[in-house]
Enzyme design. Structure first.
Site, mmCIF file in Angstrom:
data_model
loop_
_atom_site.group_PDB
_atom_site.id
_atom_site.type_symbol
_atom_site.label_atom_id
_atom_site.label_comp_id
_atom_site.label_asym_id
_atom_site.label_seq_id
_atom_site.Cartn_x
_atom_site.Cartn_y
_atom_site.Cartn_z
ATOM 1 N N CYS A 187 15.878 4.733 -9.199
ATOM 2 C CA CYS A 187 15.781 4.934 -10.836
ATOM 3 C C CYS A 187 16.347 6.153 -11.189
ATOM 4 C CB CYS A 187 14.071 5.061 -11.262
ATOM 5 S SG CYS A 187 13.957 5.611 -12.841
ATOM 6 N N HIS A 189 16.169 8.259 -13.228
ATOM 7 C CA HIS A 189 15.525 9.611 -13.306
ATOM 8 C C HIS A 189 15.160 10.471 -11.956
ATOM 9 C CE1 HIS A 189 15.143 7.866 -17.437
ATOM 10 N NE2 HIS A 189 14.293 9.124 -17.716
HETATM 11 N N1 DGL Z 1 16.138 5.506 -15.626
HETATM 12 C C1 DGL Z 1 15.642 4.038 -15.603
HETATM 13 C C2 DGL Z 1 16.079 3.350 -14.230
HETATM 14 O O1 DGL Z 1 16.875 3.850 -13.398
HETATM 15 C C3 DGL Z 1 14.480 3.646 -16.156
HETATM 16 C C4 DGL Z 1 13.438 4.613 -16.575
HETATM 17 C C5 DGL Z 1 12.400 3.847 -17.482
HETATM 18 O O2 DGL Z 1 12.876 4.139 -18.761
HETATM 19 O O3 DGL Z 1 11.506 3.281 -17.385
HETATM 20 O O4 DGL Z 1 15.426 2.402 -14.035
#
Ligand code: DGL
Length: 268
Positions: A187, A189
């Site tokens: 992810c 983030h």
């Molecule tokens: N940054 C996102 C990812 O790579 C998703 C985070 C989300 O909005 O749940 O999956």
């Protein structure tokens, strides 16, 4: 016909894609980026495939209106759920690159034996990573865990706090991670928690994320298609669907105080 001086479009549900944007900016300093963070619909990881595809479609339309030469889906969830759909709809208009293949190719190339994969419910539930490992004919052993609290926690700026310590402890104590040689932060983030995750395992695990492998893929694509910008034609632009204090703070952390972030409403 695309031209080298056009910008690269890049999007995520929020701040996560900035980790990818930063890697692209480092690898390709002449490129202008148009970034869109869909903060109003964050977290994507908890949404239905239909909703995720619809949000992504609106974002692609918006980025096309900004005359981008390439679109990068800087989000695992959107790459897992919407990339094929978006490519089948927009293949005549723009190339769309997702974050998933480049990192898994890198891990296989590095001959890692076992990897623990952390991602949103949607990414892990899609089974895309094990599916690709199989497709590439690799013997890489993968353990996966959905860690849905992490992205909203990061979007709220709660890194390096008692909250992040407790949440990470809960997830990373899973016995499935113990034997893994490496971890994949699936992810975009999660690199904002990289140090805390590494510290939890006392620095013993090699940690991968999407950013650097993706930046290499973008560079290769632009170079092979004669689309590399020769000189810098202006600054990056940042758009969000909802202004949040933390998005501004994180974007400034990555790009300095000079940036402006504009809120825009996409049709829903
Ligand atoms: N940054 C996102 C990812 O790579 C998703 C985070 C989300 O909005 O749940 O999956």
């Amino acid at each position: 016909m695309k031209r080298p001086e056009q910008p690269i479009g890049i999007f995520d549900s929020g701040v996560g894609g900035l980790t990818v944007a930063q890697a692209i900016a480092e690898a390709l300093p002449n490129e202008r980026l148009v970034y869109f963070g869909d903060t109003v619909h964050m977290p994507y990881g908890e949404k239905s495939p239909e909703h995720i595809r619809a949000y992504c479609e609106q974002i692609v339309e918006f980025l096309l209106s900004k005359h981008v030469k390439l679109i990068v889906i800087a989000c695992n969830t959107a790459s897992a759920i919407a990339a094929s759909y978006l490519r089948s709809k927009y293949w005549q208009l723009v190339e769309i690159i997702g974050v998933i293949r480049p990192v898994i190719q890198q891990i296989i190339q590095d001959q890692i034996s076992s990897v623990g994969i952390l991602g949103t419910h949607a990414t892990i539930g899609s089974g895309i990573y094990p599916q690709l490992i199989q497709e590439y004919g690799s013997t890489l052993d993968a353990f996966q865990l959905a860690t849905p609290l992490l992205a909203p926690m990061i979007e709220e700026g709660l890194m390096d706090t008692e909250v992040s310590k407790a949440v990470l402890h809960q997830y990373l104590s899973h016995p499935g991670f113990t034997e893994c040689e490496a971890l994949l932060l699936a992810c975009t983030h999660y690199p904002l928690l990289r140090q805390e995750i590494s510290d939890f395992f006392s620095g013993t695990k090699r940690i991968y994320d999407n950013a650097a492998p993706l930046a290499n893929t973008v560079k290769k694509y632009l170079s092979e298609n004669n689309l590399l910008a020769e000189s810098r034609q202006g600054g990056n632009t940042f758009f969000v669907s909802e202004q949040t204090a933390h998005f501004e703070k994180t974007a400034r952390l990555f790009y300095g105080t000079q940036i402006t972030i504009q809120k825009i409403d996409l049709p829903s």
